[in-house]
Design a protein around this motif. Structure first.
Motif, PDB file in Angstrom:
ATOM      1  N   ALA A  62       0.696  -1.483   0.009  1.00 17.60           N
ATOM      2  CA  ALA A  62      -0.322  -0.274  -0.038  1.00 17.60           C
ATOM      3  C   ALA A  62       0.725   1.285  -0.012  1.00 17.60           C
ATOM      4  O   ALA A  62       1.114   1.489   0.987  1.00 17.60           O
ATOM      5  CB  ALA A  62      -0.636  -0.097   0.790  1.00 17.60           C
ATOM      6  N   ILE A  63       1.030   1.444  -1.254  1.00 18.87           N
ATOM      7  CA  ILE A  63       2.105   2.803  -1.578  1.00 18.87           C
ATOM      8  C   ILE A  63       0.911   4.364  -1.931  1.00 18.87           C
ATOM      9  O   ILE A  63       0.653   4.357  -2.693  1.00 18.87           O
ATOM     10  CB  ILE A  63       2.878   1.965  -2.315  1.00 18.87           C
ATOM     11  CG1 ILE A  63       4.063   1.304  -1.846  1.00 18.87           C
ATOM     12  CG2 ILE A  63       4.070   3.216  -2.107  1.00 18.87           C
ATOM     13  CD1 ILE A  63       4.610   0.183  -2.973  1.00 18.87           C
ATOM     14  N   GLY A  64       1.392   5.142  -1.277  1.00 19.29           N
ATOM     15  CA  GLY A  64       0.636   6.366  -2.005  1.00 19.29           C
ATOM     16  C   GLY A  64       0.308   7.543  -0.982  1.00 19.29           C
ATOM     17  O   GLY A  64      -0.112   7.280  -0.168  1.00 19.29           O
ATOM     18  N   PRO A  65      -0.614   8.358  -2.105  1.00 20.73           N
ATOM     19  CA  PRO A  65      -1.315   8.978  -1.523  1.00 20.73           C
ATOM     20  C   PRO A  65      -2.446   8.507  -0.126  1.00 20.73           C
ATOM     21  O   PRO A  65      -3.456   7.875  -0.518  1.00 20.73           O
ATOM     22  CB  PRO A  65      -2.048  10.304  -2.056  1.00 20.73           C
ATOM     23  CG  PRO A  65      -1.071  10.082  -3.347  1.00 20.73           C
ATOM     24  CD  PRO A  65      -0.540   8.323  -3.064  1.00 20.73           C
ATOM     25  N   VAL A  66      -2.677   8.947   0.569  1.00 16.61           N
ATOM     26  CA  VAL A  66      -3.794   8.916   2.087  1.00 16.61           C
ATOM     27  C   VAL A  66      -4.500   9.778   1.745  1.00 16.61           C
ATOM     28  O   VAL A  66      -5.736  10.046   1.492  1.00 16.61           O
ATOM     29  CB  VAL A  66      -3.928   8.212   2.733  1.00 16.61           C
ATOM     30  CG1 VAL A  66      -4.371   8.153   4.063  1.00 16.61           C
ATOM     31  CG2 VAL A  66      -2.688   7.436   2.886  1.00 16.61           C
ATOM     32  N   LEU A  67      -4.919  11.353   2.489  1.00 21.27           N
ATOM     33  CA  LEU A  67      -5.320  12.398   2.272  1.00 21.27           C
ATOM     34  C   LEU A  67      -4.358  13.448   1.830  1.00 21.27           C
ATOM     35  O   LEU A  67      -3.586  13.462   2.183  1.00 21.27           O
ATOM     36  CB  LEU A  67      -5.761  12.314   3.700  1.00 21.27           C
ATOM     37  CG  LEU A  67      -6.884  11.825   4.254  1.00 21.27           C
ATOM     38  CD1 LEU A  67      -6.961  11.745   5.717  1.00 21.27           C
ATOM     39  CD2 LEU A  67      -8.072  11.924   3.586  1.00 21.27           C
ATOM     40  N   PRO A  68      -4.435  14.502   1.585  1.00 23.09           N
ATOM     41  CA  PRO A  68      -4.320  15.861   1.149  1.00 23.09           C
ATOM     42  C   PRO A  68      -2.557  16.393   2.343  1.00 23.09           C
ATOM     43  O   PRO A  68      -3.231  16.007   3.756  1.00 23.09           O
ATOM     44  CB  PRO A  68      -4.373  17.065   1.775  1.00 23.09           C
ATOM     45  CG  PRO A  68      -5.861  16.459   0.872  1.00 23.09           C
ATOM     46  CD  PRO A  68      -5.971  14.981   1.533  1.00 23.09           C
ATOM     47  N   GLY A  69      -1.604  16.497   2.701  1.00 25.70           N
ATOM     48  CA  GLY A  69      -0.766  16.239   3.357  1.00 25.70           C
ATOM     49  C   GLY A  69      -0.170  14.779   3.536  1.00 25.70           C
ATOM     50  O   GLY A  69       1.124  14.664   5.003  1.00 25.70           O
ATOM     51  N   LEU A  70      -0.536  13.621   3.232  1.00 27.79           N
ATOM     52  CA  LEU A  70      -0.443  12.328   4.181  1.00 27.79           C
ATOM     53  C   LEU A  70      -0.120  11.161   3.300  1.00 27.79           C
ATOM     54  O   LEU A  70      -1.148  11.137   2.194  1.00 27.79           O
ATOM     55  CB  LEU A  70      -1.078  11.977   5.234  1.00 27.79           C
ATOM     56  CG  LEU A  70      -1.445  10.715   5.660  1.00 27.79           C
ATOM     57  CD1 LEU A  70      -0.204  10.788   6.981  1.00 27.79           C
ATOM     58  CD2 LEU A  70      -2.099  10.181   6.648  1.00 27.79           C
ATOM     59  N   SER A  71       0.589  10.263   2.853  1.00 27.55           N
ATOM     60  CA  SER A  71       0.368   9.619   2.427  1.00 27.55           C
ATOM     61  C   SER A  71       1.241   8.000   3.515  1.00 27.55           C
ATOM     62  O   SER A  71       2.065   8.274   4.420  1.00 27.55           O
ATOM     63  CB  SER A  71       2.239   9.554   1.014  1.00 27.55           C
ATOM     64  OG  SER A  71       2.131  10.902   0.538  1.00 27.55           O
ATOM     65  N   MET A  72       1.690   7.183   2.135  1.00 25.64           N
ATOM     66  CA  MET A  72       2.024   5.779   3.068  1.00 25.64           C
ATOM     67  C   MET A  72       2.404   5.097   2.263  1.00 25.64           C
ATOM     68  O   MET A  72       2.389   5.003   1.435  1.00 25.64           O
ATOM     69  CB  MET A  72       1.006   5.732   4.010  1.00 25.64           C
ATOM     70  CG  MET A  72      -0.253   4.491   2.786  1.00 25.64           C
ATOM     71  SD  MET A  72      -1.396   3.723   3.833  1.00 25.64           S
ATOM     72  CE  MET A  72      -1.020   2.070   4.474  1.00 25.64           C
ATOM     73  N   ALA A  73       3.303   4.016   2.969  1.00 25.24           N
ATOM     74  CA  ALA A  73       4.403   3.231   2.403  1.00 25.24           C
ATOM     75  C   ALA A  73       4.461   1.759   3.292  1.00 25.24           C
ATOM     76  O   ALA A  73       5.426   2.028   3.690  1.00 25.24           O
ATOM     77  CB  ALA A  73       5.884   3.382   1.371  1.00 25.24           C
ATOM     78  N   VAL A  74       3.453   0.945   3.715  1.00 23.64           N
ATOM     79  CA  VAL A  74       3.667  -0.062   4.218  1.00 23.64           C
ATOM     80  C   VAL A  74       3.283  -1.532   3.518  1.00 23.64           C
ATOM     81  O   VAL A  74       2.537  -1.813   2.103  1.00 23.64           O
ATOM     82  CB  VAL A  74       1.991  -0.330   5.239  1.00 23.64           C
ATOM     83  CG1 VAL A  74       2.157  -1.504   5.603  1.00 23.64           C
ATOM     84  CG2 VAL A  74       2.135   0.895   5.991  1.00 23.64           C
ATOM     85  N   MET A  75       4.425  -2.419   3.272  1.00 25.86           N
ATOM     86  CA  MET A  75       4.096  -4.321   2.352  1.00 25.86           C
ATOM     87  C   MET A  75       5.289  -4.404   3.018  1.00 25.86           C
ATOM     88  O   MET A  75       5.589  -4.980   4.191  1.00 25.86           O
ATOM     89  CB  MET A  75       5.125  -2.948   1.209  1.00 25.86           C
ATOM     90  CG  MET A  75       6.006  -2.654   1.653  1.00 25.86           C
ATOM     91  SD  MET A  75       7.420  -1.568   0.509  1.00 25.86           S
ATOM     92  CE  MET A  75       7.012  -0.440   1.108  1.00 25.86           C
ATOM     93  N   HIS A  76       4.942  -5.770   2.846  1.00 25.40           N
ATOM     94  CA  HIS A  76       6.025  -7.157   2.750  1.00 25.40           C
ATOM     95  C   HIS A  76       5.962  -7.357   1.752  1.00 25.40           C
ATOM     96  O   HIS A  76       5.202  -7.650   0.304  1.00 25.40           O
ATOM     97  CB  HIS A  76       4.752  -8.211   3.557  1.00 25.40           C
ATOM     98  CG  HIS A  76       5.895  -9.359   3.755  1.00 25.40           C
ATOM     99  ND1 HIS A  76       6.784  -9.347   4.628  1.00 25.40           N
ATOM    100  CD2 HIS A  76       5.922 -10.119   3.092  1.00 25.40           C
ATOM    101  CE1 HIS A  76       7.568 -10.654   4.647  1.00 25.40           C
ATOM    102  NE2 HIS A  76       7.289 -11.583   3.675  1.00 25.40           N
ATOM    103  N   SER A  77       7.303  -7.500   0.519  1.00 27.86           N
ATOM    104  CA  SER A  77       8.778  -7.528   1.978  1.00 27.86           C
ATOM    105  C   SER A  77       9.294  -6.257   1.657  1.00 27.86           C
ATOM    106  O   SER A  77       9.961  -5.621   0.103  1.00 27.86           O
ATOM    107  CB  SER A  77       8.940  -8.940   1.254  1.00 27.86           C
ATOM    108  OG  SER A  77      10.934  -8.562   1.458  1.00 27.86           O
TER     109      SER A  77
END
Length: 357
Positions: free
Chosen positions: A306-321
């Motif tokens: 799960a990579i990329g924008p979430v909300l304005p001013g917020l992103s994420m990069a959560v993954m395996h592996s």
């Protein structure tokens, strides 16, 4: 004025992103509740590969990440000499399917017979009749690489704050404006969550439900041994590699990247079973356990990153592996965060798929 980036989580993904953004001239602060690589990054088998994948897009992302590891090693002035993997986790139709699928997607591989396997790994007991050799696959120590990336990021002006507990995200003007910590608020123009299994708790107050699969794992590290193993070995019962210090490193579950178990056995039972499998592979070696490392692997609800924008001013990069994907994700995500536009390799892995329209 350069935008201020705030990265939460100093595992391999957060460290790689901090390094890339700082190298590109951005203002970067990295916040870690404990110590760098103290979570899953410090308890990883460290297998850089694309032979494990969940979709064609996932394969291509992982395959590109292998090249990103090579490029990062050159950038950090470190050697990159993939040891390759001898793979025979499946036999029969499963073996044939894996070989045909990987060949159709252009993955470098070679078919080995028993004599070729023995030539490559003469100390391996009872080699199979055939195996696949993946020459581009490699092993990296994600904890050591995290430290290297943090040092490089620091040299470029990034700031690392350890031992700081984040209690929430701050909001204003319809965007995320930073974080709330035990020591006070820290503002940012853009915040990135590289927080693994801690991500759902940070998103929940925003009304966002982010599912994570329970995927506990365990990794055995043995005491140093004379050279036994020259390649990564993936058998039906055990994956194992030997590091530069002579230690065997072995996940306590077979096919650990695809392991869907939600619970694990007691530590002593895990250690005993893993040790038995290693001794079966190398019966003439005096193998003694040194430690067993437990970790919850960060696996989003559908198994994909799960990579990329979430909300304005917020992103994420959560993954395996992260051990495989971190360098590529950092490179591509840094382009997006610095205004270079949406990057096609990340399109199938956007967090929005979990949050609805």
């Amino acid at each position: 004025m350069q935008p201020r980036f705030l990265i939460l989580g100093a595992g391999i993904t957060g460290a790689a992103l901090a390094h890339r953004l700082a190298r590109n001239g951005a203002s970067v602060t990295l916040v870690e509740a404990g110590l760098p690589a103290s979570g899953a990054s410090g308890r990883s088998f460290g297998w850089v590969n694309a032979s494990f994948f969940l979709s064609e897009a996932h394969f291509h992302l992982r395959h590109a990440a292998m090249a990103a590891h090579r490029d990062l090693a050159a950038e950090l002035k470190r050697p990159w000499q993939p040891e390759g993997c001898i793979w025979y986790q499946e036999q029969g139709e499963g073996f044939d399917h894996t070989a045909a699928t990987l060949q159709s997607m252009g993955y470098p591989l070679r078919l080995l017979d028993r004599a070729a396997i023995t030539a490559l790994e003469p100390r391996l007991a009872d080699p199979p009749d055939r195996a696949l050799f993946f020459p581009g696959e490699a092993a990296r120590d994600p904890a050591a690489l995290t430290e290297e990336l943090l040092a490089a990021a620091s040299a470029q002006g990034a700031h690392l704050l350890c031992g700081l507990r984040v209690t929430g995200l701050t909001q204003g003007d319809d965007r995320i404006t930073g974080i709330r910590t035990d020591a006070g608020d820290i503002p940012a123009d853009h915040t990135v969550l590289c927080t693994g299994n801690g991500t759902p708790a940070l998103l929940a107050p925003l009304g966002l439900s982010f599912p994570m699969l329970p995927r506990p794992g365990a990794l055995m590290v043995t005491r140093p041994l004379p050279p036994l193993l020259h390649h990564i070995l993936a058998t039906p019962d055990q994956e194992v590699r030997q590091d530069a210090e002579g230690r065997l490193i072995a996940p306590a579950s077979a096919h650990h990247q695809a392991d869907a178990a939600e619970t694990i056995a007691a530590p002593q039972a895990l250690e005993d079973a893993t040790l038995m499998r290693l001794r079966h592979l190398f019966p003439n070696a005096f193998i003694r356990p040194d430690r067993l490392l437990l970790a919850d692997r960060p696996v989003p609800g559908d198994g994909l990153p799960a990579i990329g924008p979430v909300l304005p001013g917020l992103s994420m990069a959560v993954m395996h592996s992260g051990a495989t994907l971190a360098p590529l994700v950092a490179d591509v995500m840094a382009l997006e965060l610095t205004g270079q536009g949406s990057q096609p390799p990340l399109a199938p892995f956007r967090p929005a798929r979990f949050f609805g329209p």
